[in-house]
Write a protein that holds these residues in place. Structure first.
Motif, PDB file in Angstrom:
ATOM      1  N   TYR A  63     -28.777   8.672  41.866  1.00 25.19           N
ATOM      2  CA  TYR A  63     -28.729  10.121  41.905  1.00 25.19           C
ATOM      3  C   TYR A  63     -30.143  10.698  41.944  1.00 25.19           C
ATOM      4  CZ  TYR A  63     -23.821   9.746  40.432  1.00 25.19           C
ATOM      5  OH  TYR A  63     -22.486   9.460  40.356  1.00 25.19           O
ATOM      6  N   ASP A  64     -30.319  11.713  42.737  1.00 25.00           N
ATOM      7  CA  ASP A  64     -31.596  12.410  42.846  1.00 25.00           C
ATOM      8  C   ASP A  64     -31.370  13.848  42.398  1.00 25.00           C
ATOM      9  OD1 ASP A  64     -33.754  14.001  43.811  1.00 25.00           O
ATOM     10  OD2 ASP A  64     -34.283  12.398  45.205  1.00 25.00           O
ATOM     11  N   GLU A  65     -31.959  14.212  41.255  1.00 23.82           N
ATOM     12  CA  GLU A  65     -31.707  15.534  40.686  1.00 23.82           C
ATOM     13  C   GLU A  65     -32.171  16.655  41.614  1.00 23.82           C
ATOM     14  OE1 GLU A  65     -33.151  15.968  36.754  1.00 23.82           O
ATOM     15  OE2 GLU A  65     -31.957  14.325  35.941  1.00 23.82           O
ATOM     16  N   VAL A  66     -33.291  16.441  42.287  1.00 22.61           N
ATOM     17  CA  VAL A  66     -33.792  17.473  43.204  1.00 22.61           C
ATOM     18  C   VAL A  66     -32.813  17.657  44.356  1.00 22.61           C
ATOM     19  CG1 VAL A  66     -35.640  18.111  44.782  1.00 22.61           C
ATOM     20  CG2 VAL A  66     -36.185  17.023  42.586  1.00 22.61           C
ATOM     21  N   GLU A  67     -32.315  16.532  44.900  1.00 27.14           N
ATOM     22  CA  GLU A  67     -31.362  16.619  46.006  1.00 27.14           C
ATOM     23  C   GLU A  67     -30.066  17.291  45.557  1.00 27.14           C
ATOM     24  OE1 GLU A  67     -28.941  13.730  49.146  1.00 27.14           O
ATOM     25  OE2 GLU A  67     -30.332  12.865  47.693  1.00 27.14           O
ATOM     26  N   ILE A  68     -29.605  16.950  44.336  1.00 27.01           N
ATOM     27  CA  ILE A  68     -28.389  17.561  43.815  1.00 27.01           C
ATOM     28  C   ILE A  68     -28.547  19.082  43.738  1.00 27.01           C
ATOM     29  CG2 ILE A  68     -26.903  17.773  41.778  1.00 27.01           C
ATOM     30  CD1 ILE A  68     -27.455  14.808  41.228  1.00 27.01           C
ATOM     31  N   MET A  86     -30.762  20.994  45.381  1.00 27.54           N
ATOM     32  CA  MET A  86     -31.120  21.677  46.616  1.00 27.54           C
ATOM     33  C   MET A  86     -30.075  21.532  47.722  1.00 27.54           C
ATOM     34  SD  MET A  86     -33.907  23.038  45.719  1.00 27.54           S
ATOM     35  CE  MET A  86     -34.438  23.682  47.305  1.00 27.54           C
ATOM     36  N   LYS A  87     -29.085  20.674  47.537  1.00 27.80           N
ATOM     37  CA  LYS A  87     -28.145  20.398  48.618  1.00 27.80           C
ATOM     38  C   LYS A  87     -27.374  21.634  49.044  1.00 27.80           C
ATOM     39  CE  LYS A  87     -25.064  16.755  50.157  1.00 27.80           C
ATOM     40  NZ  LYS A  87     -24.438  15.460  49.822  1.00 27.80           N
ATOM     41  N   ASP A  88     -27.054  22.493  48.103  1.00 33.05           N
ATOM     42  CA  ASP A  88     -26.310  23.712  48.427  1.00 33.05           C
ATOM     43  C   ASP A  88     -26.724  24.780  47.425  1.00 33.05           C
ATOM     44  OD1 ASP A  88     -24.495  25.742  48.894  1.00 33.05           O
ATOM     45  OD2 ASP A  88     -22.860  24.372  49.384  1.00 33.05           O
ATOM     46  N   ASN A  89     -27.473  25.766  47.873  1.00 30.86           N
ATOM     47  CA  ASN A  89     -27.976  26.803  46.972  1.00 30.86           C
ATOM     48  C   ASN A  89     -26.865  27.567  46.279  1.00 30.86           C
ATOM     49  OD1 ASN A  89     -30.646  26.205  47.509  1.00 30.86           O
ATOM     50  ND2 ASN A  89     -30.794  27.657  49.212  1.00 30.86           N
ATOM     51  N   TYR A 136     -21.912  12.511  37.984  1.00 30.31           N
ATOM     52  CA  TYR A 136     -23.332  12.513  37.605  1.00 30.31           C
ATOM     53  C   TYR A 136     -23.474  12.676  36.099  1.00 30.31           C
ATOM     54  CZ  TYR A 136     -28.090  14.190  36.985  1.00 30.31           C
ATOM     55  OH  TYR A 136     -29.370  14.355  36.541  1.00 30.31           O
ATOM     56  N   LYS A 155     -18.010  19.994  51.662  1.00 28.67           N
ATOM     57  CA  LYS A 155     -18.854  18.874  52.114  1.00 28.67           C
ATOM     58  C   LYS A 155     -18.059  17.616  52.401  1.00 28.67           C
ATOM     59  CE  LYS A 155     -22.449  20.863  49.284  1.00 28.67           C
ATOM     60  NZ  LYS A 155     -21.553  21.978  48.960  1.00 28.67           N
TER      61      LYS A 155
END
Length: 317
Positions: free
Chosen positions: A133-138, A140-143, A185, A313
């Motif tokens: 898991y990537d917290e930044v990606e989680i 930023m994936k959908d504002n 997560y 998604k």
């Protein structure tokens, strides 16, 4: 890689002394051995010669680790481990002592296995529980879902700092907005802190309960596990076709035990009010408003509702 003993045993007797001397000289001049000697000046040549097999293994392991091909292809004799040398006083004299120590990749693998052992999954895609898991990606994936992600992150941090509390989260939102992913997560992150957990896909669980009627031991063990785990997630609650027994004697029993004890989490397309109406109706007995309300009395007071907004998604890579 061959051991020192194997190399020596392959040599012809006439070559043994010369070859062994060359091997010993090369080993003693290895930078790693010089580094060891500098750290332990009390070691004499006699102890080094006697511990040559240990030195050879130590140097080989270190060289392998410097060019690590990955845990699955580890060339060391004990995969995932390397030889560590220490010096101890034995009989009043310093002696080399070798230990097999797990490397960083092995420790990470063991942590991942330990996390997976703490998590039970019932009818939920196991890929959702994998590491990486990537917290930044989680975030930023959908504002649109950022407020929900922030709430989940906040809940995880509160448990890390203060320990488990009896209240959980109720993630409400449309199909495909990532509710299940966020709960997986949360489960994974808190399993790393030592907490056990289970995630249950409600539509298939309720169907599976029918077959468990013929296996009382499995039913009892399943219900008991769901009562006792630190974190329990009912995924897609409201999408199941309830019968009175599943609602009142299974789900009701689990929630009755957990309330005020351990946190329970939910993902749903329904609001709490709509879920109460769903829980009031069964295919056998029709609408029984008081039974739906009884169950909601074990859900609503023990959750914080989190709206999960965003685009669908599902079906995307």
């Amino acid at each position: 890689m061959e051991t020192l003993g194997e190399l020596l045993s392959q040599m012809k007797s006439s070559q043994l002394r010369q070859r062994s001397e060359e091997l010993a000289a090369r080993l003693m001049n290895d930078p790693l051995v010089w580094e060891l000697r500098d750290s332990h000046p009390e070691l004499e040549q006699q102890q080094l010669t006697r511990g040559m097999a240990k030195l050879y293994q130590y140097v080989n392991d270190r060289r392998h680790c410097e060019n690590c091909p990955g845990l699955e292809n580890c060339p060391n004799d004990f995969p995932g481990h390397y030889t560590k040398l220490t010096v101890e006083q034995l009989g009043g004299k310093p002696e080399l002592v070798d230990l097999q120590v797990p490397c960083g990749k092995q420790l990470q693998y063991e942590r991942e296995v330990s996390v997976k052992k703490r998590i039970h999954s019932f009818y939920v895609d196991e890929r959702a529980l994998e590491t990486g898991y990537d917290e930044v990606e989680i975030m930023m994936k959908d504002n649109q879902r950022a407020p929900a992600v922030t709430k989940v992150f906040s809940y995880i941090n509160e448990v890390r700092e203060q320990g488990l509390k009896p209240s959980g989260l109720y993630l409400e939102g449309h199909f495909g907005t990532g509710k299940t992913f966020l709960m997986c997560y949360l489960l994974h992150e808190l399993a790393k802190e030592g907490h056990s957990g289970a995630i249950v896909y409600m539509p298939e669980f309720v169907e599976e309960l029918k077959s468990m009627l013929q296996d009382s031991d499995k039913l009892r063990d399943t219900v008991e596990m769901m009562k006792q785990v630190d974190l329990l997630i009912f995924d897609d609650i409201g999408a199941e076709n309830l019968n009175p027994w599943a609602r009142d004697h299974v789900l009701g029993s689990i929630l009755n035990y957990r309330m005020n004890r351990k946190p329970t989490f939910y993902t749903s397309n329904y609001s709490l009010n709509a879920l109460e109406k769903h829980l009031s109706f069964t295919s056998k007995d029709g609408e029984e408003a008081h039974k739906g309300q009884r169950l909601m009395d074990r859900i609503a007071p023990f959750v914080e509702v989190v709206q999960v907004r965003g685009t669908n998604k599902r079906g995307r890579s």
